[in-house]
Scaffold this active site. Structure first.
Site, PDB file in Angstrom:
ATOM      1  N   TYR A 133      -1.133  46.566  12.326  1.00  0.00           N
ATOM      2  CA  TYR A 133      -2.512  46.129  12.094  1.00  0.00           C
ATOM      3  C   TYR A 133      -2.698  45.648  10.662  1.00  0.00           C
ATOM      4  O   TYR A 133      -1.901  45.944   9.775  1.00  0.00           O
ATOM      5  CB  TYR A 133      -3.506  47.263  12.406  1.00  0.00           C
ATOM      6  N   ARG A 180       0.831  -1.213   0.000  1.00  0.00           N
ATOM      7  CA  ARG A 180       0.000   0.000   0.000  1.00  0.00           C
ATOM      8  C   ARG A 180       0.860   1.254   0.000  1.00  0.00           C
ATOM      9  O   ARG A 180       1.849   1.322   0.724  1.00  0.00           O
ATOM     10  CB  ARG A 180      -0.869   0.052   1.254  1.00  0.00           C
TER      11      ARG A 180
END
Ligand code: PEP
Ligand code: MG
Length: 902
Positions: A874, A98
């Site tokens: 900001y 797998r």
């Protein structure tokens, strides 16, 4: 052997040697199998071949030195553990091979089951399974099918056709009706198919099967679909996949066997409970293929109580250990439970918040970790309206949720018809096979877009996201007939004008109008749902996590708003000021006439009269905004776009004038207007007379705005409102431009402010590359910088911001030139570098310089992290993005070890 391994590079790890933190090396599946093994859970024994082996193989085209020997050694110990040998004719050990990359890539890469079966061991397998010939031959045919398709590129349909033929011959549609003889016959048919396509017989040597299967898994990393998936999901291309070789256990050995999946909580809502599906007498791929219907996991309690109880205790154990929602695959082989896979499970946006909140309550994680576990994209999703679905609405198709939201409307098939119906006030959904740039008008007019082809980066998807419009792409169950103005889906025909509803989050398509429900999260942000007093797990979790983010973040969050209403809404959403008030819309509507007068003024007196008429209107605009933002800073930007944008379009005006002249009407005013438009026409208006240039060229324009802002602030302050105006000059490229504007502005401000105590800051946008590169000089004249990353991106890349996203970005995304539009998420290396330089040099020149950003990037999650890193004060974004920016600013602070130092 052991001695040799210490000098060689280690490419193979026994499950007992790994752990969950080795995902880079062992892939997600291998690392988690190792973790479960070490927890003492029943994992079938096996080993993992590392991603490094895969990378070495892919770069050289052959297995790295030492790999074969290490596989041999680990296989031997696996054989010892199982007491069987691979492919032993009497009692064969069978293994699955797998893939398992670091990031889950569901269904993208390969798996081969039952490796070790051949013409002889199939007999041994049957004997060991209690003379179960049917099971043995079914296992063998599955091996040939998977091996043929995966390892040797045999077209899968050929096997499927042979299986259908066998069922048809038997007169059945159910695989389970095929008996051992039928399956033996099918094995012969499969072998012929295999030989026809490969020119060789199906390999009988078990070790050769194993080696070829491992190689195929390595190569599947570069399969087209895997490459595409990685590009879409932004998974790096150079990780490689690990390969897990695991002893087979069988869920298809009879009614006391079966296979299932389980979740430790509901991945849809986050609710605690038992969620999963079970299918008796089946293997994992039967569940995926939907051959039979699964039953809810709870039913296992009745079928096999011992396994059920054991599974529940393992699930609790895993959740406690991973401290998160886990999803699990398991198989029961004759009453014995085996754990085949676990991982931290994917979940919806709502479940992410709810689960994070629950785990804090349970003491498994702290609030910092809870904040880390959710993100702004999830929060944004929760802020879209959703369909109110009850049982009467079943989706008729499912495509890709390409641009979130919920939209209902009448079906149209052409852009022109979309525009027509929308102009009549109808909601329309534009349905196309795929869209192209000619559909742009229709896309703008439509409420939503539905295509039958194309993925998340198709033209439709990219453009719709850019416009914030709901879009479902690649709904391939619908068959679109544009000339016939119909589409068919599930045997039904939908005609132009019929109503459909599309969910851009889930990708689901419904016939008819599905009612739309507002977002509870928005209601909470708006203050109409009180988290302390309602029984809503999602709202409570959002409230708790947002409060924590606010406490942690260093970045302030402001909003881009130009009206009192937007400012008020943004404030309810948590905005701490306005970072960008664009003043240009204040020149539209019935004020156009004044702008025309300003432009057409033939004397200073006429110009001053126009400006004087605009002044009180502007002042009133600012008063409204200052009042809404009482006590918070408001950055007002002086007018930016070229003035001729406020005049009628050239062609329309020229036609009007010609027609009026023809009729002999008095057109003096229109002619003057036309002359002005011609005079002001620019080939590249974005690079022309706009921003500060306009202020320097049109006397009195900026002065009027400065006066209006300052007078408004004084008026507010005298009325008891705390107004904190910041005047921002756009498009500055040289300090001299700013100095000129500033000198004039300071005079006006000094005159107007008087003894009112109002303080007005003057700063500039940094949105022209030259401004970024000369930020040290510009900072001498600026009290603040606000990065206009829209223009900065446009000018740094030379991409027209109005055109390129719809025009050709889909191709750039397809080619991987960038993973996301640089207008959406900051280009850290280029545009970001300019921001960094300007921030550093600006602060060096003026340490108290305030730094912010007001381009669209201010509300983009990844960009917010960048602005945090660069040290801005900001970010400013549209009102709806304010909560997203607050959350991401908190996450950025927590992830970089910041604290509540704001
Ligand atoms: C910018 O350029 O980033 C900006 C905020 O200004 P505008 O979008 O108005 O040009
Ligand atoms: Mg700009």
């Amino acid at each position: 052997m052991a001695a040799q391994e210490t000098v060689e590079h280690k490419y193979v790890y026994d499950f007992a040697e790994g752990n969950k933190d080795l995902k880079d090396l062992l892939g997600g599946k291998g690392a988690n199998l190792a973790e479960m093994t070490n927890l003492g859970l029943p994992v079938p024994p096996g080993f993992t071949i590392t991603t490094e082996a895969c990378k070495a193989y892919l770069s050289t085209g052959s297995e790295p030195e030492g790999l074969a020997g290490q596989i041999e050694a680990h296989l031997e110990s696996l054989e010892r553990a199982m007491g069987k040998r691979l492919g032993d004719p009497e009692d064969p050990l069978l293994v699955s091979v797998r893939s398992g990359a670091k990031f889950s890539m569901p269904g993208m890469m390969e798996t081969v089951l039952n490796v070790g079966l051949n013409d002889r061991s199939v007999v041994g397998l049957s004997a060991q399974a209690g003379r179960n010939d049917r099971f043995a031959w079914d296992s063998y045919r599955r091996l040939i099918q998977m091996f043929g398709k995966t390892v040797c590129d045999v077209p899968g349909e050929e096997f499927e056709h042979a299986l259908d033929d066998a069922k048809r011959a038997k007169g059945t549609e159910n695989d389970l009706d095929l008996d051992a003889d039928d399956l033996r016959g099918l094995v012969d048919a499969y072998k012929k198919i295999f030989a026809k396509h490969t020119g060789r017989e199906f390999p009988q040597e078990p070790r050769e099967q194993l080696d070829l299967a491992i190689r195929a898994v390595f190569e599947s990393w570069n399969a087209d679909r895997a490459v595409l998936y990685r590009r879409q999901e932004r998974i790096p291309a150079d990780l490689g996949t690990a390969v897990n070789v695991v002893a087979m256990v069988f869920g298809n050995l009879g009614p006391d066997s079966g296979t299932g999946v389980a979740f430790t909580r509901d991945p849809g809502s986050g609710a605690q409970g038992i969620y999963g599906d079970y299918l008796a007498n089946a293997q994992g791929e039967d569940v995926v293929a939907g051959i039979r219907n699964t039953v809810p996991l709870q039913e296992l309690e009745r079928m096999d109580k011992t396994s059920y109880d054991q599974l529940l205790s393992f699930m609790a154990r895993l959740e406690e250990h991973y401290k998160d929602l886990c999803d699990i695959e398991f198989t029961i082989e004759r009453g014995k439970l085996w754990m085949l896979q676990t991982r931290v499970g994917k979940r919806t946006a709502a479940a992410a918040f709810v689960i994070a909140g629950q785990l804090v309550d349970e003491g498994l994680i702290d609030l910092d970790e809870a904040l880390h576990r959710v993100n702004g994209a999830q929060l944004a999703q929760l802020m879209f309206p959703r369909f109110q679905l009850d049982h009467e609405f079943q989706p008729v198709a499912k495509g890709i949720g390409a641009s979130p939201g919920a939209a209902s409307g009448k079906v149209v098939f052409t852009s022109a018809r979309a525009v027509e119906l929308a102009a009549e006030g109808e909601s329309v959904i534009l349905v196309r096979r795929e869209t192209n740039p000619d559909d742009l008008n229709g896309m703008i007019a439509a409420k939503g877009i539905l295509t039958s082809r194309g993925g998340k980066t198709s033209h439709a998807a990219v453009v719709a996201r850019g416009m914030g419009k709901t879009c479902v792409s690649g709904a391939d169950e619908i068959d679109v007939n544009v000339p016939g103005r119909t589409f068919t889906v599930g045997g039904q025909t939908v005609r132009e004008g019929d109503v459909v509803s599309i969910d851009g989050t889930t990708g689901k398509v419904y016939l008819g109008e599905v009612p739309v429900m507002p977002s509870e999260v928005v209601q909470y942000f708006e203050g109409s749902l009180d988290p302390e007093h309602i029984d809503n797990a999602l709202v409570r979790a959002v409230h708790r996590i947002m409060t924590h983010a606010d406490g942690k973040r260093r970045l302030a969050v402001r909003t881009n708003a130009d009206t009192g209403a937007d400012a008020a809404r943004a404030r309810r959403f948590g905005a701490e000021g306005i970072g960008l008030c664009r003043t240009e819309h204040m020149f539209l509507g019935d004020r156009r006439e004044l702008v025309e007068r300003l432009i057409l003024a033939r004397s200073e007196a006429e110009r001053n009269a126009a400006l004087a008429a605009l002044l009180p209107l502007q002042r009133a605009d600012f008063v409204e905004i200052f009042r809404e933002m009482d006590g918070l800073p408001v950055t007002v930007r002086l007018i930016d776009p070229p003035l001729h944008e406020f005049l009628p379009p050239l062609e329309q005006l020229a036609v009007n004038v010609a027609v009026a002249q023809e009729r002999g009407e008095d057109v003096a005013k229109e002619e003057a207007l036309l002359a002005a438009v011609r005079r002001m026409h620019e080939e590249n208006p974005m690079l022309g007379l706009r921003g500060v240039r306009l202020g320097l060229v049109i006397p009195g324009l900026f002065a009027m705005q400065v006066r209006a802002i300052t007078e408004a602030a004084v008026e507010c302050v005298r009325g008891g409102t705390v107004a904190k105006p910041e005047i921002m000059v756009p498009l500055v490229g040289a300090v001299q431009e700013l100095e000129t504007v500033r000198a004039e502005a300071e005079k006006i401000i000094a005159e107007v402010v008087g003894d009112s105590g109002v303080e007005v800051l003057i700063g500039t946008m940094i949105e022209v590359p030259r401004a970024a590169l000369t930020a040290g000089q510009i900072a001498e004249a600026a009290q603040f910088f606000s990065f206009g990353t829209n223009d900065l991106t446009q000018m740094a890349w030379g991409f027209s911001r109005d055109d390129v996203e719809g025009a050709f970005f889909w191709r750039y995304l397809e080619l991987g030139i960038f993973g996301i539009s640089p207008f959406e998420s900051i280009d850290r290396d280029g545009v970001g570098r300019l921001v960094r330089i300007a921030a550093e040099e600006g602060r060096a020149a003026r340490p108290e310089l305030k730094l912010g950003v007001c381009g669209e990037h201010g509300g983009d999650p990844d960009s917010v992290h960048f602005f945090h890193e660069v040290g801005l004060d900001y970010v400013s974004c549209s009102p709806f993005r304010v909560p997203v920016a607050r959350l991401e600013a908190g996450r950025a602070a927590v992830e970089t070890g910041g604290s509540d130092s704001r």
